[in-house]
Scaffold this motif. Structure first.
Motif, PDB file in Angstrom:
ATOM      1  N   GLN A 307       7.364  -4.444   4.955  1.00  0.00           N
ATOM      2  CA  GLN A 307       7.149  -3.135   5.572  1.00  0.00           C
ATOM      3  C   GLN A 307       5.667  -2.762   5.546  1.00  0.00           C
ATOM      4  O   GLN A 307       5.132  -2.228   6.520  1.00  0.00           O
ATOM      5  CB  GLN A 307       7.997  -2.069   4.885  1.00  0.00           C
ATOM      6  N   ASN A 308       4.979  -3.033   4.451  1.00  0.00           N
ATOM      7  CA  ASN A 308       3.553  -2.724   4.392  1.00  0.00           C
ATOM      8  C   ASN A 308       2.743  -3.657   5.280  1.00  0.00           C
ATOM      9  O   ASN A 308       1.725  -3.252   5.840  1.00  0.00           O
ATOM     10  CB  ASN A 308       3.072  -2.795   2.936  1.00  0.00           C
ATOM     11  N   PHE A 309       3.202  -4.883   5.429  1.00  0.00           N
ATOM     12  CA  PHE A 309       2.580  -5.810   6.372  1.00  0.00           C
ATOM     13  C   PHE A 309       2.715  -5.279   7.788  1.00  0.00           C
ATOM     14  O   PHE A 309       1.757  -5.280   8.573  1.00  0.00           O
ATOM     15  CB  PHE A 309       3.227  -7.189   6.230  1.00  0.00           C
ATOM     16  N   GLY A 310       3.918  -4.800   8.131  1.00  0.00           N
ATOM     17  CA  GLY A 310       4.132  -4.226   9.456  1.00  0.00           C
ATOM     18  C   GLY A 310       3.260  -3.011   9.715  1.00  0.00           C
ATOM     19  O   GLY A 310       2.831  -2.756  10.846  1.00  0.00           O
ATOM     20  N   ALA A 311       2.977  -2.247   8.651  1.00  0.00           N
ATOM     21  CA  ALA A 311       2.142  -1.049   8.785  1.00  0.00           C
ATOM     22  C   ALA A 311       0.658  -1.340   8.567  1.00  0.00           C
ATOM     23  O   ALA A 311      -0.171  -0.428   8.624  1.00  0.00           O
ATOM     24  CB  ALA A 311       2.600   0.013   7.781  1.00  0.00           C
ATOM     25  N   GLY A 312       0.312  -2.607   8.313  1.00  0.00           N
ATOM     26  CA  GLY A 312      -1.083  -2.976   8.127  1.00  0.00           C
ATOM     27  C   GLY A 312      -1.660  -2.634   6.767  1.00  0.00           C
ATOM     28  O   GLY A 312      -2.885  -2.612   6.595  1.00  0.00           O
ATOM     29  N   MET A 314      -2.404  -4.035   3.765  1.00  0.00           N
ATOM     30  CA  MET A 314      -2.565  -5.257   2.982  1.00  0.00           C
ATOM     31  C   MET A 314      -3.036  -4.967   1.563  1.00  0.00           C
ATOM     32  O   MET A 314      -2.845  -5.787   0.664  1.00  0.00           O
ATOM     33  CB  MET A 314      -3.543  -6.207   3.680  1.00  0.00           C
ATOM     34  N   ASP A 315      -3.663  -3.816   1.345  1.00  0.00           N
ATOM     35  CA  ASP A 315      -4.048  -3.455  -0.014  1.00  0.00           C
ATOM     36  C   ASP A 315      -2.823  -3.278  -0.897  1.00  0.00           C
ATOM     37  O   ASP A 315      -2.797  -3.684  -2.065  1.00  0.00           O
ATOM     38  CB  ASP A 315      -4.890  -2.176   0.000  1.00  0.00           C
ATOM     39  N   ARG A 316      -1.774  -2.696  -0.332  1.00  0.00           N
ATOM     40  CA  ARG A 316      -0.531  -2.505  -1.081  1.00  0.00           C
ATOM     41  C   ARG A 316       0.213  -3.833  -1.248  1.00  0.00           C
ATOM     42  O   ARG A 316       0.891  -4.053  -2.246  1.00  0.00           O
ATOM     43  CB  ARG A 316       0.357  -1.482  -0.372  1.00  0.00           C
ATOM     44  N   VAL A 317       0.098  -4.711  -0.278  1.00  0.00           N
ATOM     45  CA  VAL A 317       0.692  -6.040  -0.406  1.00  0.00           C
ATOM     46  C   VAL A 317       0.075  -6.774  -1.601  1.00  0.00           C
ATOM     47  O   VAL A 317       0.791  -7.362  -2.428  1.00  0.00           O
ATOM     48  CB  VAL A 317       0.486  -6.854   0.888  1.00  0.00           C
ATOM     49  N   ARG A 318      -1.244  -6.731  -1.701  1.00  0.00           N
ATOM     50  CA  ARG A 318      -1.944  -7.409  -2.798  1.00  0.00           C
ATOM     51  C   ARG A 318      -1.536  -6.827  -4.151  1.00  0.00           C
ATOM     52  O   ARG A 318      -1.265  -7.575  -5.112  1.00  0.00           O
ATOM     53  CB  ARG A 318      -3.449  -7.271  -2.601  1.00  0.00           C
ATOM     54  N   GLU A 319      -1.458  -5.509  -4.229  1.00  0.00           N
ATOM     55  CA  GLU A 319      -1.101  -4.863  -5.487  1.00  0.00           C
ATOM     56  C   GLU A 319       0.337  -5.190  -5.890  1.00  0.00           C
ATOM     57  O   GLU A 319       0.620  -5.447  -7.070  1.00  0.00           O
ATOM     58  CB  GLU A 319      -1.282  -3.348  -5.365  1.00  0.00           C
TER      59      GLU A 319
END
Length: 456
Positions: A307-312, A314-319
């Motif tokens: 979902q965060n990838f879809g919303a762009g 990437m900072d949250r993806v890394r965390e």
């Protein structure tokens, strides 16, 4: 909670809190399901070492079918979660209904091939003439129910993609509970129900899958309205199926590599005799119980990443990725201590012969040392799928299993017997974990990120 609210939580709430809220129901569900599978192994062990060894030989085959189901579930979750992250709810409904029909058809086809080729497959694995009737009695029933196994698995992936991990947890818990109730009744008999032995264990699984199938279909279509009873048209189904298979097939292939490697490992262990296979098979099932947190995170982390990838974001993806990895490392260290302390109880529960107890001891002293770093590889693999990079995830699985795990384990067995085989697996997992972490962080550094003023 409404769908928009759930999506907002995945996109905006603190990562650690959100990941925990998604993971703890899955920990409970996975723990319940796996614990009842361990109970299943316990009941089978009461029948004797031959029956336990027979079930040990079935693991690579049954897990191949399960791996296809898991892969299709991964594809389903990644596609639907990304669509929801983009606010495309109608396409998500189409993808969900298409996924169920696609999964049922593919698993049924694979089960049919497995049934037709069962005898040469188990011969190749090293099964003896004495064990073949037991193996076939179990597998003939298991293959019939395989299409019913995949439907709840994919249905649960649809729920997780929407941010709902509590309902899948309850469904998994119910399935495990029903299997544990049916097991002793059908294996040993009760009242008018005759004792069916090892075939009763397979039938217990089949009955629990039937109930789980009915429950998940009702929940998705009637209760939550997350999918349609069927895709609106053939063209929509084909379009959705293509998107699902782009991720699902490589993910399934990656998961199928595990039973293939386990088949090779089982064949190696079989050279040490049926008691070694019995101990190894029991250890593999205990490995699932010891990896509960890893398995739960591998289900809860991908929707958060997708979902965060879809919303762009990437900072949250890394965390999210880093949070999951370091949590697993600490938890698995505690699990290792608990397993070692519990070794006498485990041997008493699963080993009917001294030789089986010795194999279990070697397994528990050595293999769990690598579970934490093995979790890093598993979570990296699921995170790559969540980023719609299934071929990289497949490559990571190939590297782990066939460049490191199987060759190093075999070398260990040549040098030091079964203890060497287990130690080799630990070394392979450590090396692969380092490669996986560095590779994924490099991937994240190359992805564009949408900055939001409110932060994480």
């Amino acid at each position: 909670m409404s769908q928009p609210a759930k999506k907002s939580a995945l996109l905006h709430q603190p990562i650690a809190k959100t990941l925990w809220q998604m993971t703890w129901p899955m920990i409970f569900g996975v723990a319940t399901l796996i614990s009842f599978n361990v109970v299943d192994t316990f009941f089978i062990s009461l029948l004797g070492t031959q029956e336990l060894a027979a079930v040990g030989f079935t693991f690579p085959v049954t897990f191949t079918v399960i791996s296809l189901s898991i892969g299709l579930g991964i594809g389903t979750s990644a596609v639907i979660a990304r669509l929801l992250g983009q606010d495309n709810h109608q396409q998500a409904r189409y993808a969900g209904s298409s996924a169920l029909y696609l999964a049922a058809a593919m698993v049924a086809a694979l089960a049919l091939v497995g049934w037709l080729l069962a005898t040469p497959i188990f011969r190749l694995l090293g099964a003896s003439d004495e064990l073949m009737p037991l193996i076939m009695g179990y597998m003939n029933i298991w293959f019939i129910g395989a299409p019913l196994l995949v439907m709840p698995m994919v249905g649960n992936s649809i729920l997780r993609a929407s941010g709902d991990t509590k309902t899948p947890s309850m469904i998994m818990t119910l399935g495990g509970l029903l299997n544990a109730v049916f097991d002793p009744i059908l294996i040993f008999g009760w009242g008018p129900i005759p004792a069916m032995g090892i075939e009763g264990a397979a039938l217990a699984s089949l009955l629990s899958w039937v109930i789980g199938f009915g429950l998940i279909i009702w929940w998705l279509i009637v209760k939550r309205r997350l999918i349609d009873p069927r895709p609106p048209s053939w063209s929509v189904f084909v379009q959705s199926a293509r998107k699902l298979l782009v991720i699902g097939l490589p993910a399934a292939g990656a998961n199928m590599l595990t039973p293939l490697s386990m088949a090779i490992m089982t064949a190696i262990v079989a050279t040490y005799g049926a008691t070694a296979v019995a101990g190894f098979g029991a250890g593999i099932r205990l490995e699932s119980l010891a990896s509960i947190v890893i398995l739960a995170l591998s289900m809860s982390l991908p929707p958060l990443i997708s979902q965060n990838f879809g919303a762009g974001r990437m900072d949250r993806v890394r965390e999210a990725y880093r949070t999951a990895l370091f949590a697993v490392l600490g938890i698995q260290a505690l699990v290792y201590v608990a397993l070692v302390i519990s070794l006498p109880l485990i041997q008493h529960a699963f080993a009917r012969e001294d030789e089986v107890a010795q194999v279990l001891a070697w397994f528990i002293w050595l293999m769990p040392l690598g579970y934490g770093v093995q979790g890093w590889v598993i979570l990296t693999n699921s995170s790559m799928n969540a980023l719609h990079m299934p071929l990289r995830a497949l490559s990571l699985s190939i590297v782990r299993l066939f460049i490191f795990f199987v060759p190093i384990s075999y070398l260990g067995s040549v040098l030091a017997g079964l203890p060497g085989l287990f130690a080799g697996g630990v070394i392979a997992n450590i090396v692969t974990a380092v490669i996986a972490y560095r590779w994924f962080m490099k991937i994240l550094a190359q992805q564009p990120s949408v900055e939001e003023s409110h932060g994480t």
